[in-house]
Every structure is written in C-alpha cells, then in structure tokens.
Enzyme design. Structure first.
Site, PDB file in Angstrom:
ATOM      1  N   ASP A   1      20.594  45.460   8.038  1.00  5.06           N
ATOM      2  CA  ASP A   1      19.056  45.347   7.996  1.00  5.06           C
ATOM      3  C   ASP A   1      18.552  46.499   8.720  1.00  5.06           C
ATOM      4  OD1 ASP A   1      16.504  44.207   7.504  1.00  5.06           O
ATOM      5  OD2 ASP A   1      16.419  43.449   9.529  1.00  5.06           O
TER       6      ASP A   1
ATOM      7  N   HIS B   1       6.455  43.338  10.604  1.00  6.16           N
ATOM      8  CA  HIS B   1       7.558  42.822  11.258  1.00  6.16           C
ATOM      9  C   HIS B   1       6.867  41.912  12.695  1.00  6.16           C
ATOM     10  CE1 HIS B   1      10.648  45.878   9.794  1.00  6.16           C
ATOM     11  NE2 HIS B   1      10.833  44.471   8.938  1.00  6.16           N
ATOM     12  N   GLY B   2       7.257  40.833  12.764  1.00  6.19           N
ATOM     13  CA  GLY B   2       6.874  40.077  13.747  1.00  6.19           C
ATOM     14  C   GLY B   2       5.508  39.258  13.620  1.00  6.19           C
TER      15      GLY B   2
ATOM     16  N   HIS C   1       9.761  42.376   3.574  1.00  4.68           N
ATOM     17  CA  HIS C   1      10.170  42.143   4.938  1.00  4.68           C
ATOM     18  C   HIS C   1       8.947  41.720   5.669  1.00  4.68           C
ATOM     19  CE1 HIS C   1      13.677  44.942   5.321  1.00  4.68           C
ATOM     20  NE2 HIS C   1      13.526  45.103   4.000  1.00  4.68           N
TER      21      HIS C   1
ATOM     22  N   GLY D   1       8.601  38.463   6.765  1.00  4.15           N
ATOM     23  CA  GLY D   1       8.459  37.138   6.406  1.00  4.15           C
ATOM     24  C   GLY D   1       7.620  36.057   7.306  1.00  4.15           C
TER      25      GLY D   1
ATOM     26  N   ASN E   1      12.696  38.271   4.162  1.00  2.53           N
ATOM     27  CA  ASN E   1      13.347  38.535   5.417  1.00  2.53           C
ATOM     28  C   ASN E   1      12.591  37.914   6.437  1.00  2.53           C
ATOM     29  OD1 ASN E   1      14.884  40.619   3.756  1.00  2.53           O
ATOM     30  ND2 ASN E   1      14.712  42.211   5.378  1.00  2.53           N
TER      31      ASN E   1
ATOM     32  N   ASN F   1      12.808  36.934  10.682  1.00  4.29           N
ATOM     33  CA  ASN F   1      13.652  37.133  11.683  1.00  4.29           C
ATOM     34  C   ASN F   1      12.874  36.472  12.694  1.00  4.29           C
ATOM     35  OD1 ASN F   1      15.191  37.998  13.765  1.00  4.29           O
ATOM     36  ND2 ASN F   1      14.470  40.016  13.903  1.00  4.29           N
TER      37      ASN F   1
HETATM   38  P1  13P Z   1      10.074  39.083  10.758  1.00  7.15           P
HETATM   39  O1  13P Z   1      10.672  39.459  12.197  1.00  7.15           O
HETATM   40  O2  13P Z   1       8.500  39.446  10.822  1.00  7.15           O
HETATM   41  O3  13P Z   1      10.269  37.836  10.418  1.00  7.15           O
HETATM   42  O4  13P Z   1      10.739  40.293   9.803  1.00  7.15           O
HETATM   43  C1  13P Z   1      12.051  39.988   9.554  1.00  7.15           C
HETATM   44  C2  13P Z   1      12.580  41.316   8.730  1.00  7.15           C
HETATM   45  O5  13P Z   1      11.855  41.997   7.937  1.00  7.15           O
HETATM   46  C3  13P Z   1      13.826  41.917   8.877  1.00  7.15           C
HETATM   47  O6  13P Z   1      13.826  43.283   8.323  1.00  7.15           O
END
Ligand code: 13P
Length: 287
Positions: A84, A177-178, A207, A209, A229, A231
């Site tokens: 990633d 992200h986040g 990304h 998500g 994605n 995380n």
């Molecule tokens: P999040 O941490 O916002 O879910 O994003 C994950 C991501 O895009 C990893 O590349």
C-alpha cells in the site's frame, strides 16, 4: 496461494461491486480478515503499508506469513497481498519478497517522473504476473507520517497513467485517509465521472474508505470504483475492543492477561467490521 488482483478487480468492475483492501498489522489481523473472507466467500486484498511492513519484520516475513496462513487455514477464496502506497524502492523489495500486488505511489513526483517510474514497474509486474496500482492526485490526510493535501486528480493525467498498462488506478477525488473532518465537503463525483469517461474499463481505487457515508460508497462503485481501502476503521474497533477487555479486568489472577485472550476481542471486532464492509461493497459470494 496468493493471486494478482487483476482478475478479481476486472470482475468487480464488470459486476458493479468493489473488493475491499484491508490493511494488516500483525498475525491476528491477518487471520481475522482471511477467515471473514472465506466465511463470506469473498475475494480480498490484504494491504501492507511500508510502516506496517517494517513493524512486521520486513516484507519477506509478511509474504511468508500470509502464504503459510492461507495454506494452514485452508483459504480458497482469491487473496492478493498488496503493498500500500509503496515507494519505488519499496515496490522493488515487495516484488522480490513475493507480494502478488503492488501499489507504486508516485503522486508526489512531477507527472513525467511518475510516468517514467510507473512504466518500468509495469514491465516488471507484467513479466511476473503481478497487479500494479498507480496513483494520480494525492489522497488527503496522514498515513505513516506522509501528509497529503488531497488534490483532485486531473482526468487527462489519469488517462496517461492508465495507458501505461497499470492494473488499477487510485485517483484523488477529495478522499482523505483517517477520520473525516466535520466540514468535509464529500467526494467529487463530477471528477470521478470525468476520470471514468477517460479510463474506460480500468478498475478505480478509492482510498480512505473509513468514514465515507454508505450512499457515497455505493455511488462511487456505480461510477467505476472496484477496490476500496479500509484501514483506520479496523484500527479503531480493535483498540476499542481491547480497551474494554482490559477495563473489564478479566484474567488478572495476579499474573496479568493471557495475551491470546487479550487480543481475541479485537480480532472479533475486526471480523465484524470486515463483514460489514464486504456486505456494503457487494463482494460477498463473488469469490
Ligand atoms: P483509511 O485509513 O481512511 O481507511 O484509508 C485506508 C487507505 O486508503 C489505505 O491506503
């Protein structure tokens, strides 16, 4: 056996659903995600950031662990092990270590350099049968200490990168992200539609998500997003479940917590989160 993400994403794009990429940080997360994918008969992509790769003792350790786990757990659904946001050097290392899919994030380079490096990696990945994700326009927010300002991708640049023969394309469309700030204006569906028009069959990647409202996720899938994605959401539920377990004070008996029991609620929370996402993305029974 690990597979390239190409076939699962081509099917997803044609079938108007998305395959989830869930980032892994340790053995427990990996096991929880693999077991959920198998239970739901869903293809799955395991994401490894460079930071998580270092934490898990390097890409070789990760690749061997995941391959062995797929075998020992009798996982028969398609599983791709994906770097990633890889640097150019990180991409090369993961190719060598046995990853089945690579993201080269050249979005911070001038477009000419992004093209040059992506081109070289396309040739290597094609030769080895690996899938390759490229990025155009940065994803906002912070990941592994890298802060992106979240510029939207230029559809013409997306077409240039797509034409190099990458498998899938991550395009910034206002995603972050986040956790999203309260004043986040939402995804730029006009930009997504313009990109989709330019790149045709190319599976698009969303990304960040975590925290995108369900209706926006569904709309993005209808406009060509085939990989999403996730995380932070898994991190949050893992931490919360672990915190609750510690606060409940179980297993103390004067000798602390049994580490296997301590990590079990977090793993269960990840399973529930992955299930929720696979159902939302429509990948259940698509293995
Ligand atoms: P999040 O941490 O916002 O879910 O994003 C994950 C991501 O895009 C990893 O590349």
């Amino acid at each position: 056996m690990l597979v390239s993400a190409k076939e699962m994403l081509t099917k997803a794009k044609a079938g108007k659903y998305a395959v989830g990429q869930f980032n892994i940080n340790n053995l427990e997360w990996t096991k929880a995600i693999l077991q959920t994918a198998q239970e739901l008969n869903s293809p799955v992509i395991l994401g490894v950031s460079e930071g998580a790769g270092k934490y898990m003792c390097g890409y070789k350790t990760v690749a061997q662990m995941v391959k062995a786990m797929v075998e020992e757990l009798n996982i028969t659904v398609p599983v791709a092990l994906h770097l990633d946001h890889g640097s150019y050097e990180g991409a090369k290392k993961c190719i060598e270590a046995g990853f089945s899919s690579i993201m080269f994030d050249g979005s911070h380079y001038p477009i000419e350099e992004n093209i040059e490096k992506t081109k070289e990696l396309v040739a290597t990945c094609n030769e080895l049968g690996l899938s390759l994700e490229a990025e155009v326009g940065s994803i906002g927010g912070e990941e592994d200490g890298v802060v992106g300002m979240g510029e939207c991708a230029d559809p013409n640049e997306c077409k240039m990168i797509a034409d190099l023969g990458v498998t899938m394309l991550a395009a910034g469309i206002g995603n972050i992200h986040g956790v999203y700030p309260a004043n986040w204006p939402g995804l730029r569906f006009d930009v997504l539609a313009a990109i989709e028009e330019k790149v045709g069959d190319m599976p698009l990647v969303l990304h960040g998500g975590t925290g995108i409202p369900d209706d926006m996720i569904q709309k993005a899938i209808s406009l060509g997003v085939a990989k999403i994605n996730v995380n932070t959401e898994c991190q949050l539920v893992f931490a919360e479940a672990t915190r609750k377990y510690i606060e409940a004070g179980k297993d103390q008996q004067g000798k602390g917590f049994d580490p296997r029991k301590l990590l079990a609620p977090g793993a269960e929370a990840i399973k529930a989160k992955v299930k929720e996402k696979m159902e939302l993305f429509g990948s259940v029974n698509k293995a």
